[in-house]
Scaffold this motif. Sequence first.
Motif, short mmCIF file in Angstrom:
data_model
loop_
_atom_site.label_atom_id
_atom_site.label_comp_id
_atom_site.label_asym_id
_atom_site.label_seq_id
_atom_site.Cartn_x
_atom_site.Cartn_y
_atom_site.Cartn_z
N ARG A 41 40.04 -78.84 53.90
CA ARG A 41 39.32 -79.53 54.98
C ARG A 41 40.01 -80.85 55.24
O ARG A 41 40.17 -81.65 54.32
CB ARG A 41 37.86 -79.76 54.59
CG ARG A 41 37.03 -78.49 54.47
CD ARG A 41 35.67 -78.77 53.84
NE ARG A 41 35.82 -79.15 52.44
CZ ARG A 41 34.85 -79.72 51.72
NH1 ARG A 41 33.68 -80.01 52.28
NH2 ARG A 41 35.05 -80.03 50.46
N VAL A 92 28.27 -86.33 60.36
CA VAL A 92 28.28 -85.33 59.29
C VAL A 92 28.25 -83.93 59.89
O VAL A 92 28.94 -83.02 59.41
CB VAL A 92 27.08 -85.55 58.35
CG1 VAL A 92 26.93 -84.37 57.39
CG2 VAL A 92 27.25 -86.84 57.56
N GLU A 137 32.48 -92.57 52.77
CA GLU A 137 33.82 -92.00 52.74
C GLU A 137 34.20 -91.55 51.33
O GLU A 137 34.92 -90.55 51.16
CB GLU A 137 34.82 -93.01 53.31
CG GLU A 137 34.60 -93.25 54.79
CD GLU A 137 35.56 -94.24 55.41
OE1 GLU A 137 35.58 -94.35 56.65
OE2 GLU A 137 36.31 -94.90 54.66
N ARG A 138 33.73 -92.28 50.33
CA ARG A 138 33.99 -91.87 48.95
C ARG A 138 33.35 -90.51 48.66
O ARG A 138 33.93 -89.66 47.98
CB ARG A 138 33.48 -92.92 47.98
CG ARG A 138 33.94 -92.70 46.53
CD ARG A 138 33.49 -93.85 45.64
NE ARG A 138 33.96 -95.13 46.15
CZ ARG A 138 33.15 -96.12 46.52
NH1 ARG A 138 31.84 -95.98 46.43
NH2 ARG A 138 33.66 -97.25 46.97
N LEU A 139 32.16 -90.29 49.21
CA LEU A 139 31.49 -89.00 49.04
C LEU A 139 32.30 -87.88 49.70
O LEU A 139 32.42 -86.78 49.14
CB LEU A 139 30.08 -89.05 49.64
CG LEU A 139 29.06 -89.90 48.89
CD1 LEU A 139 27.77 -90.01 49.70
CD2 LEU A 139 28.78 -89.33 47.51
N LEU A 140 32.85 -88.15 50.88
CA LEU A 140 33.67 -87.14 51.56
C LEU A 140 34.89 -86.78 50.73
O LEU A 140 35.20 -85.60 50.53
CB LEU A 140 34.12 -87.66 52.93
CG LEU A 140 33.03 -88.01 53.96
CD1 LEU A 140 33.68 -88.39 55.28
CD2 LEU A 140 32.06 -86.87 54.15
N ASP A 142 35.36 -87.30 47.48
CA ASP A 142 34.96 -86.68 46.22
C ASP A 142 34.62 -85.21 46.41
O ASP A 142 34.79 -84.40 45.48
CB ASP A 142 33.74 -87.41 45.64
CG ASP A 142 34.10 -88.74 45.02
OD1 ASP A 142 35.31 -89.01 44.84
OD2 ASP A 142 33.18 -89.53 44.71
N ASP A 143 34.16 -84.85 47.59
CA ASP A 143 33.82 -83.45 47.86
C ASP A 143 35.04 -82.62 48.24
O ASP A 143 34.91 -81.43 48.51
CB ASP A 143 32.78 -83.37 48.97
CG ASP A 143 32.03 -82.04 48.95
OD1 ASP A 143 31.41 -81.74 47.91
OD2 ASP A 143 32.09 -81.30 49.95
N GLY A 144 36.21 -83.25 48.29
CA GLY A 144 37.44 -82.51 48.56
C GLY A 144 37.97 -82.63 49.96
O GLY A 144 39.02 -82.03 50.27
N ILE A 145 37.30 -83.36 50.82
CA ILE A 145 37.82 -83.55 52.18
C ILE A 145 39.01 -84.49 52.15
O ILE A 145 38.97 -85.54 51.50
CB ILE A 145 36.72 -84.11 53.10
CG1 ILE A 145 35.66 -83.03 53.37
CG2 ILE A 145 37.29 -84.62 54.42
CD1 ILE A 145 34.50 -83.50 54.22
N GLU A 205 40.44 -95.26 48.08
CA GLU A 205 40.08 -93.86 48.33
C GLU A 205 40.36 -93.44 49.77
O GLU A 205 40.73 -92.29 50.03
CB GLU A 205 38.60 -93.63 48.03
CG GLU A 205 38.20 -93.86 46.58
CD GLU A 205 37.84 -95.31 46.32
OE1 GLU A 205 37.47 -95.62 45.17
OE2 GLU A 205 37.92 -96.14 47.26
#
Length: 272
Positions: A41, A92, A137-140, A142-145, A205
Amino acid sequence: MTVADGKTTGRLPRAVYERELRRLQLELVKLQEWVRSEGARLVVVFEGRDAAGKGSTIKRVTEHLNPRAARIVALPVPTDRERTQWYFQRYVAQLPAAGEIVLFDRSWYNRAGVERVMDFCTEAEYALFLRQCPVFERLLVDDGIMLRKYWFSVSDTVQEQRFRDRLEDPRRRWKLSAMDLESITRWEAYSRAKDEMFRHTDTPESPWHVVESDHKRSARINMISHLLSTVPYHAVPGPDLELPPRPPSTGYRRPPRDRQRHVPDAAAELAE
């Protein structure tokens, strides 16, 4: 060519530009096939001054990509309902699924730019954005995006000339709005807003990458080259395809042409 401060100087000759652009677009096709095969992604954020060349660069990036898996997102003004949602919520919904590339022609950073400068958001909403954006953005990531952010920088004189060109060209008049013209009188306010935005959101990140865009050809080449260099893609073998032999006729006859409505042959009139 570049000088010490990173500013692009001169213009790429058209032949050189077109040759390199073709090479890079072939690589973008390979990149997209890799993204598909790996279920990756990729999100690419395009931000910057009005008339900085974001749209024309996006056009070159996507020109030869499969539009089913490479989407351009350019959201309109939020609806009344969307204004009551969490600010990032409508963005999102546009994020890619496995095998997709999404290019944001402006993004959630509207809040740190035009909304901030034009007083379309409150001080509290702006402060909340600056706190939440790095976390979001860190969550994105961390989820592999794979998240890539590009800021297109243009000088005030070049921006003004591009505005004049749009004003005088009926084909491009739609690109010019009253909001765009406000950016001339609020140049320094936008500069301060951009600096503050970078201070909070240029993180390890998800760093910002600045594209000097006074010369559009150079900007397009530089941005695409950089994007390709940041993704560990490789060529993915495609299926072996061959044109099948055309079967023999079974007696089909096309209806007479005079029974159908054909568009006038305007091209023939030009050739005369």
